[in-house]
Motif scaffolding. Structure first.
Motif, mmCIF file in Angstrom:
data_model
loop_
_atom_site.group_PDB
_atom_site.id
_atom_site.type_symbol
_atom_site.label_atom_id
_atom_site.label_comp_id
_atom_site.label_asym_id
_atom_site.label_seq_id
_atom_site.Cartn_x
_atom_site.Cartn_y
_atom_site.Cartn_z
ATOM 1 N N LEU A 128 0.832 -1.201 0.000
ATOM 2 C CA LEU A 128 0.000 0.000 0.000
ATOM 3 C C LEU A 128 0.870 1.256 0.000
ATOM 4 O O LEU A 128 0.562 2.244 -0.659
ATOM 5 N N GLU A 142 -1.031 -19.180 1.908
ATOM 6 C CA GLU A 142 -2.135 -19.284 2.862
ATOM 7 C C GLU A 142 -2.804 -20.645 2.755
ATOM 8 O O GLU A 142 -2.896 -21.209 1.665
ATOM 9 N N ASN A 151 4.420 -13.206 8.564
ATOM 10 C CA ASN A 151 3.644 -12.721 9.691
ATOM 11 C C ASN A 151 2.181 -12.592 9.275
ATOM 12 O O ASN A 151 1.890 -12.142 8.167
ATOM 13 N N GLN A 152 1.273 -12.957 10.130
ATOM 14 C CA GLN A 152 -0.152 -12.879 9.813
ATOM 15 C C GLN A 152 -0.584 -11.451 9.488
ATOM 16 O O GLN A 152 -1.508 -11.234 8.717
ATOM 17 N N ASP A 153 0.112 -10.464 10.019
ATOM 18 C CA ASP A 153 -0.238 -9.062 9.782
ATOM 19 C C ASP A 153 0.213 -8.547 8.421
ATOM 20 O O ASP A 153 -0.031 -7.388 8.091
ATOM 21 N N THR A 155 -1.019 -9.080 5.685
ATOM 22 C CA THR A 155 -2.197 -8.754 4.883
ATOM 23 C C THR A 155 -2.662 -7.318 5.095
ATOM 24 O O THR A 155 -3.393 -6.784 4.273
ATOM 25 N N VAL A 156 -2.229 -6.672 6.171
ATOM 26 C CA VAL A 156 -2.630 -5.299 6.452
ATOM 27 C C VAL A 156 -1.908 -4.311 5.535
ATOM 28 O O VAL A 156 -2.507 -3.360 5.045
ATOM 29 N N GLY A 157 -0.633 -4.533 5.284
ATOM 30 C CA GLY A 157 0.158 -3.577 4.514
ATOM 31 C C GLY A 157 0.186 -3.823 3.021
ATOM 32 O O GLY A 157 0.849 -3.099 2.292
ATOM 33 N N TYR A 158 -0.507 -4.860 2.557
ATOM 34 C CA TYR A 158 -0.474 -5.202 1.132
ATOM 35 C C TYR A 158 -1.886 -5.398 0.593
ATOM 36 O O TYR A 158 -2.784 -5.834 1.304
ATOM 37 N N ARG A 159 -2.051 -5.104 -0.651
ATOM 38 C CA ARG A 159 -3.311 -5.345 -1.373
ATOM 39 C C ARG A 159 -3.083 -6.560 -2.259
ATOM 40 O O ARG A 159 -2.206 -6.555 -3.126
#
Length: 184
Positions: A128, A142, A151-153, A155-159
């Protein structure tokens, strides 16, 4: 003496937070060998022929003989089993591609898990925000929506731009309006 009899159960909390009695089954040696072979073929194809030739190996992946059917394992047990198998696929990849980036690592892991009968997907995503051009794109694997090799997180910083998995291992058909292989 207890540590020598059941060393893995003492470390279970590092792998997941399973429900009581939800231990994953062991992988038979012949099935593991077949999955490792699939990983090696995928890594070799990626190294010699590139992404365009390695991607169809995952899309057309079939479970190896003796593998679990996608609906046989509860999703939580499937995720725990997949987490325990990351080491095996990455060990083979390190031998064939010692400096592998995220895309070949994710592809090899997904191919390994597909050989075991687990519905793994490779997610290719764009950051992002990015300071460096090198960090613009990223990939991870996945199983049932749980990130395995990152890291599971993440997915927050990427589209997510694309999800690539085997069509033969999906539990349910694609939702209306969603084409296979594309993110929502």
């Amino acid at each position: 003496m207890r540590a020598l009899t059941k060393p893995l159960t003492d470390w279970e909390f590092f792998l997941a937070d399973p429900a009581p009695g939800a231990a994953p089954p062991g992988v038979p040696p012949l099935l593991r060998l077949r999955a490792l072979r699939a990983t090696a073929v995928t890594a070799w194809t990626y190294r010699r022929r590139g992404w365009s030739r390695a991607r169809p190996l995952l899309e057309g992946a079939r479970p190896a003989p003796g593998a679990w059917r996608p609906r046989e394992l509860h999703p939580d047990v499937g995720v725990l089993l997949a987490r325990r198998q990351v080491f095996w696929s990455q060990a083979v990849l390190r031998v064939l591609l010692p400096r592998a980036d995220c895309l070949p690592r994710s592809l090899a892991l997904a191919r390994y898990l597909a050989a075991l009968g687990l519905p793994a997907e490779v997610c290719v995503a764009r950051a992002l925000t990015s300071t460096f051009e090198k960090d613009t794109f990223h990939a991870w694997t996945e199983v049932h929506g749980v990130v395995l090799n990152d890291n599971q997180d993440v997915t927050v910083g990427y589209r997510v731009l694309q999800r690539i998995g085997s069509a033969r291992l999906t539990d349910t058909p694609a939702a209306p309006g969603r084409r296979r292989g594309l993110a929502p």
